[in-house]
Design a protein around this motif. Structure first.
Motif, PDB file in Angstrom:
ATOM      1  N   GLN A  18      15.075   4.802  -5.257  1.00 56.69           N
ATOM      2  CA  GLN A  18      15.300   5.722  -6.373  1.00 56.69           C
ATOM      3  C   GLN A  18      14.409   5.296  -7.535  1.00 56.69           C
ATOM      4  O   GLN A  18      14.629   4.269  -8.161  1.00 56.69           O
ATOM      5  CB  GLN A  18      16.780   5.672  -6.786  1.00 56.69           C
ATOM      6  CG  GLN A  18      17.189   6.758  -7.758  1.00 56.69           C
ATOM      7  CD  GLN A  18      17.346   8.108  -7.087  1.00 56.69           C
ATOM      8  OE1 GLN A  18      17.672   8.184  -5.913  1.00 56.69           O
ATOM      9  NE2 GLN A  18      17.115   9.167  -7.834  1.00 56.69           N
ATOM     10  N   SER A  19      13.383   6.098  -7.822  1.00 59.41           N
ATOM     11  CA  SER A  19      12.439   5.734  -8.875  1.00 59.41           C
ATOM     12  C   SER A  19      12.969   6.062 -10.261  1.00 59.41           C
ATOM     13  O   SER A  19      12.874   5.249 -11.186  1.00 59.41           O
ATOM     14  CB  SER A  19      11.099   6.450  -8.668  1.00 59.41           C
ATOM     15  OG  SER A  19      10.399   5.865  -7.609  1.00 59.41           O
ATOM     16  N   THR A  20      13.491   7.278 -10.411  1.00 63.11           N
ATOM     17  CA  THR A  20      14.082   7.685 -11.684  1.00 63.11           C
ATOM     18  C   THR A  20      15.314   8.531 -11.382  1.00 63.11           C
ATOM     19  O   THR A  20      15.452   9.083 -10.293  1.00 63.11           O
ATOM     20  CB  THR A  20      13.100   8.509 -12.548  1.00 63.11           C
ATOM     21  OG1 THR A  20      12.764   9.722 -11.852  1.00 63.11           O
ATOM     22  CG2 THR A  20      11.831   7.733 -12.849  1.00 63.11           C
ATOM     23  N   GLY A  21      16.200   8.635 -12.353  1.00 63.11           N
ATOM     24  CA  GLY A  21      17.397   9.435 -12.174  1.00 63.11           C
ATOM     25  C   GLY A  21      18.434   8.727 -11.312  1.00 63.11           C
ATOM     26  O   GLY A  21      18.361   7.520 -11.061  1.00 63.11           O
ATOM     27  N   LEU A  58      12.367  -8.115  -3.387  1.00 54.72           N
ATOM     28  CA  LEU A  58      10.995  -8.021  -2.895  1.00 54.72           C
ATOM     29  C   LEU A  58      10.692  -6.620  -2.380  1.00 54.72           C
ATOM     30  O   LEU A  58       9.625  -6.063  -2.637  1.00 54.72           O
ATOM     31  CB  LEU A  58      10.774  -9.033  -1.769  1.00 54.72           C
ATOM     32  CG  LEU A  58      10.854 -10.516  -2.116  1.00 54.72           C
ATOM     33  CD1 LEU A  58      10.739 -11.352  -0.841  1.00 54.72           C
ATOM     34  CD2 LEU A  58       9.756 -10.901  -3.092  1.00 54.72           C
ATOM     35  N   LEU A  59      11.644  -6.057  -1.632  1.00 56.14           N
ATOM     36  CA  LEU A  59      11.403  -4.781  -0.965  1.00 56.14           C
ATOM     37  C   LEU A  59      11.297  -3.619  -1.942  1.00 56.14           C
ATOM     38  O   LEU A  59      10.392  -2.784  -1.812  1.00 56.14           O
ATOM     39  CB  LEU A  59      12.522  -4.508   0.046  1.00 56.14           C
ATOM     40  CG  LEU A  59      12.396  -3.213   0.845  1.00 56.14           C
ATOM     41  CD1 LEU A  59      11.127  -3.202   1.682  1.00 56.14           C
ATOM     42  CD2 LEU A  59      13.620  -3.009   1.733  1.00 56.14           C
ATOM     43  N   GLU A  96       7.993   0.909  -4.066  1.00 56.20           N
ATOM     44  CA  GLU A  96       7.512   1.680  -5.220  1.00 56.20           C
ATOM     45  C   GLU A  96       5.989   1.661  -5.271  1.00 56.20           C
ATOM     46  O   GLU A  96       5.336   2.693  -5.422  1.00 56.20           O
ATOM     47  CB  GLU A  96       8.084   1.084  -6.508  1.00 56.20           C
ATOM     48  CG  GLU A  96       9.525   1.454  -6.783  1.00 56.20           C
ATOM     49  CD  GLU A  96       9.622   2.764  -7.558  1.00 56.20           C
ATOM     50  OE1 GLU A  96       8.598   3.456  -7.716  1.00 56.20           O
ATOM     51  OE2 GLU A  96      10.723   3.087  -7.991  1.00 56.20           O
ATOM     52  N   ARG A  97       5.425   0.469  -5.171  1.00 49.31           N
ATOM     53  CA  ARG A  97       3.978   0.319  -5.299  1.00 49.31           C
ATOM     54  C   ARG A  97       3.240   0.958  -4.131  1.00 49.31           C
ATOM     55  O   ARG A  97       2.224   1.651  -4.316  1.00 49.31           O
ATOM     56  CB  ARG A  97       3.641  -1.171  -5.390  1.00 49.31           C
ATOM     57  CG  ARG A  97       2.165  -1.484  -5.587  1.00 49.31           C
ATOM     58  CD  ARG A  97       1.671  -0.983  -6.915  1.00 49.31           C
ATOM     59  NE  ARG A  97       0.279  -1.366  -7.133  1.00 49.31           N
ATOM     60  CZ  ARG A  97      -0.511  -0.802  -8.034  1.00 49.31           C
ATOM     61  NH1 ARG A  97      -0.039   0.161  -8.810  1.00 49.31           N
ATOM     62  NH2 ARG A  97      -1.756  -1.206  -8.174  1.00 49.31           N
ATOM     63  N   ALA A 127       4.149   3.416  -2.220  1.00 53.66           N
ATOM     64  CA  ALA A 127       4.203   4.880  -2.270  1.00 53.66           C
ATOM     65  C   ALA A 127       3.119   5.441  -3.179  1.00 53.66           C
ATOM     66  O   ALA A 127       2.595   6.536  -2.928  1.00 53.66           O
ATOM     67  CB  ALA A 127       5.581   5.335  -2.742  1.00 53.66           C
ATOM     68  N   ASP A 128       2.764   4.699  -4.217  1.00 50.18           N
ATOM     69  CA  ASP A 128       1.766   5.175  -5.176  1.00 50.18           C
ATOM     70  C   ASP A 128       0.338   4.857  -4.749  1.00 50.18           C
ATOM     71  O   ASP A 128      -0.595   5.525  -5.196  1.00 50.18           O
ATOM     72  CB  ASP A 128       2.016   4.552  -6.551  1.00 50.18           C
ATOM     73  CG  ASP A 128       3.311   5.041  -7.192  1.00 50.18           C
ATOM     74  OD1 ASP A 128       3.788   6.136  -6.806  1.00 50.18           O
ATOM     75  OD2 ASP A 128       3.857   4.327  -8.053  1.00 50.18           O
ATOM     76  N   THR A 129       0.156   3.843  -3.919  1.00 54.67           N
ATOM     77  CA  THR A 129      -1.205   3.380  -3.617  1.00 54.67           C
ATOM     78  C   THR A 129      -1.591   3.500  -2.155  1.00 54.67           C
ATOM     79  O   THR A 129      -2.721   3.162  -1.794  1.00 54.67           O
ATOM     80  CB  THR A 129      -1.361   1.897  -4.027  1.00 54.67           C
ATOM     81  OG1 THR A 129      -0.460   1.087  -3.250  1.00 54.67           O
ATOM     82  CG2 THR A 129      -1.052   1.711  -5.508  1.00 54.67           C
ATOM     83  N   CYS A 130      -0.690   3.979  -1.281  1.00 53.72           N
ATOM     84  CA  CYS A 130      -0.942   3.895   0.160  1.00 53.72           C
ATOM     85  C   CYS A 130      -2.193   4.639   0.600  1.00 53.72           C
ATOM     86  O   CYS A 130      -2.843   4.238   1.570  1.00 53.72           O
ATOM     87  CB  CYS A 130       0.274   4.389   0.938  1.00 53.72           C
ATOM     88  SG  CYS A 130       0.728   6.083   0.575  1.00 53.72           S
ATOM     89  N   ALA A 131      -2.560   5.703  -0.097  1.00 53.33           N
ATOM     90  CA  ALA A 131      -3.731   6.472   0.327  1.00 53.33           C
ATOM     91  C   ALA A 131      -5.038   5.748   0.043  1.00 53.33           C
ATOM     92  O   ALA A 131      -6.087   6.165   0.528  1.00 53.33           O
ATOM     93  CB  ALA A 131      -3.740   7.832  -0.362  1.00 53.33           C
ATOM     94  N   SER A 132      -4.993   4.661  -0.713  1.00 52.57           N
ATOM     95  CA  SER A 132      -6.225   3.958  -1.079  1.00 52.57           C
ATOM     96  C   SER A 132      -6.642   2.917  -0.061  1.00 52.57           C
ATOM     97  O   SER A 132      -7.727   2.352  -0.160  1.00 52.57           O
ATOM     98  CB  SER A 132      -6.057   3.283  -2.444  1.00 52.57           C
ATOM     99  OG  SER A 132      -5.096   2.245  -2.391  1.00 52.57           O
ATOM    100  N   TYR A 133      -5.778   2.650   0.959  1.00 52.14           N
ATOM    101  CA  TYR A 133      -6.091   1.590   1.912  1.00 52.14           C
ATOM    102  C   TYR A 133      -6.781   2.144   3.147  1.00 52.14           C
ATOM    103  O   TYR A 133      -6.352   3.167   3.686  1.00 52.14           O
ATOM    104  CB  TYR A 133      -4.812   0.865   2.339  1.00 52.14           C
ATOM    105  CG  TYR A 133      -4.024   0.298   1.182  1.00 52.14           C
ATOM    106  CD1 TYR A 133      -4.539  -0.751   0.419  1.00 52.14           C
ATOM    107  CD2 TYR A 133      -2.786   0.818   0.835  1.00 52.14           C
ATOM    108  CE1 TYR A 133      -3.827  -1.265  -0.648  1.00 52.14           C
ATOM    109  CE2 TYR A 133      -2.066   0.312  -0.237  1.00 52.14           C
ATOM    110  CZ  TYR A 133      -2.594  -0.728  -0.977  1.00 52.14           C
ATOM    111  OH  TYR A 133      -1.897  -1.222  -2.037  1.00 52.14           O
ATOM    112  N   PRO A 134      -7.838   1.479   3.617  1.00 56.04           N
ATOM    113  CA  PRO A 134      -8.458   1.920   4.882  1.00 56.04           C
ATOM    114  C   PRO A 134      -7.483   1.735   6.036  1.00 56.04           C
ATOM    115  O   PRO A 134      -6.532   0.945   5.947  1.00 56.04           O
ATOM    116  CB  PRO A 134      -9.684   1.002   5.013  1.00 56.04           C
ATOM    117  CG  PRO A 134      -9.358  -0.198   4.169  1.00 56.04           C
ATOM    118  CD  PRO A 134      -8.498   0.292   3.043  1.00 56.04           C
TER     119      PRO A 134
END
Length: 355
Positions: free
Chosen positions: A117-120, A191-192, A197-198, A200-207
């Motif tokens: 849950q990121s917000t709300g 840790l999880l 969170e991170r 989900a925001d950056t996954c498209a940047s990894y080869p």
């Protein structure tokens, strides 16, 4: 009213395209932006927004009834891939969702959802329990059984759809995890939660190779967090020496490409006898060699389906995943799937990959 069951029909959306273009400008060179898909109710007339959202959720996650206070609904979802994981970030107005039995009967729900849950806030109900997810909390959702979730405020939730076999959670344990809030205050949840969170925001940047390794690592952390939440003492985990088995499986995944990955090597690395190793896997209804072979075949199938025709040979893929010869790979493939690798690949390219 127009139906949006095929969401691709509604992809002429200025807002979504603008978001994707902006995201692609921010990503480093070589990032796999084509893995990203954005759907938003702002792409359709306001009086069709809730119906569109029903179909977007069905197309991306699973079928659910969705209710809102008004006749219009402002919501956006972004879907990315990270190895075997499908990651969906949902941002939406207040509302209620119900995963009813009639949707389950349609046959979707092959994955377990691990959500942060990121917000709300979210009030979740499943398997006879009710819990409230607050910002940062983690929840497990079983998609083969009904659940309800109510969002009293506008919210953002990041949902990791995990193929069921990867988590290797016994059905009884999964039932004990649903309908609960896992708070990221300390230990493994601490840790999880931030990691999800991170990612989900950056996954498209990894080869792709990096993404696949990250996916395997995060699934391992999810499984460890689940065991921790269940209050399992390492010596009391299901099966014989559950923690040791978990470590062994992780070791095998990371050394899958090594043709010398034998029971003797695995046993020696982990300080146990070969007999003990076989007993661990026997308690799971399989053998160590069969488990390795099935894992290698799965990786080979995934790579073959993803490669463009002619870009790689069967022998190259087979050796990359630990098979010592193309003939041995072909024999194992036919034994498991009833087709030769070539015939299977022809079928995939004609009909699309199997569900």
């Amino acid at each position: 009213m127009r139906r949006y069951r095929s969401i691709g029909d509604a992809h002429s959306m200025a807002t979504a395209i603008g978001s994707c273009e902006e995201a692609s400008r921010r990503r480093p060179a070589g990032a796999a932006s084509e893995r990203t898909r954005v759907l938003t109710t702002r792409s359709v007339p306001p009086d069709e927004s809730l119906e569109y959202w029903h179909d977007a959720v069905f197309d991306t996650l699973v079928g659910m009834d969705i209710a809102a206070e008004g006749r219009t609904y402002d919501a956006t979802l972004r879907t990315d891939r990270l190895g075997d994981l499908r990651i969906t970030t949902v941002e939406a107005d207040p509302g209620r969702v119900h995963r009813a039995p009639r949707f389950i009967a349609r046959g979707d729900g092959r994955e377990i959802f691990v959500a942060v849950q990121s917000t709300g806030r979210a009030r979740v109900e499943q398997d006879g329990r009710t819990a409230e997810l607050r910002t940062g909390d983690i929840g497990f959702f079983e998609t083969l059984r009904p659940f309800r979730t109510a969002f009293p405020d506008r919210f953002r939730m990041k949902i990791f759809a995990v193929p069921r076999p990867l988590l290797e959670l016994p059905e009884a344990d999964l039932r004990r995890l649903t309908g609960r809030a896992i708070h990221p205050t300390d230990g493994l949840p601490a840790l999880l939660g931030p990691l999800l969170e991170r990612l989900a925001d950056t996954c498209a940047s990894y080869p792709a190779p990096t993404a696949e390794r990250l996916a395997r690592s995060v699934v391992e952390l999810m499984a460890a967090t689940a065991a921790d939440r269940l209050g399992a003492d390492p010596a009391d985990l299901p099966g014989a020496d559950g923690v040791l088995l978990h470590r062994i499986r992780t070791y095998i995944r990371w050394h899958l490409s090594d043709p010398g990955l034998t029971p003797a090597v695995i046993a020696r690395v982990h300080g146990i006898s070969v007999r003990c190793l076989h007993r661990l896997f026997q308690a799971e209804g399989t053998t160590v060699c069969r488990w390795i072979r099935e894992l290698r075949l799965r990786e080979c199938r995934r790579e073959l389906a993803a490669r463009s025709p002619g870009s790689v040979t069967l022998a190259q893929v087979a050796r990359r995943w630990g098979f010592t010869s193309a003939a041995g790979f072909g024999k194992a493939f036919r034994s498991s799937f009833g087709l030769s690798p070539t015939d299977w690949l022809d079928r995939v390219r004609t009909d699309g990959p199997p569900c």
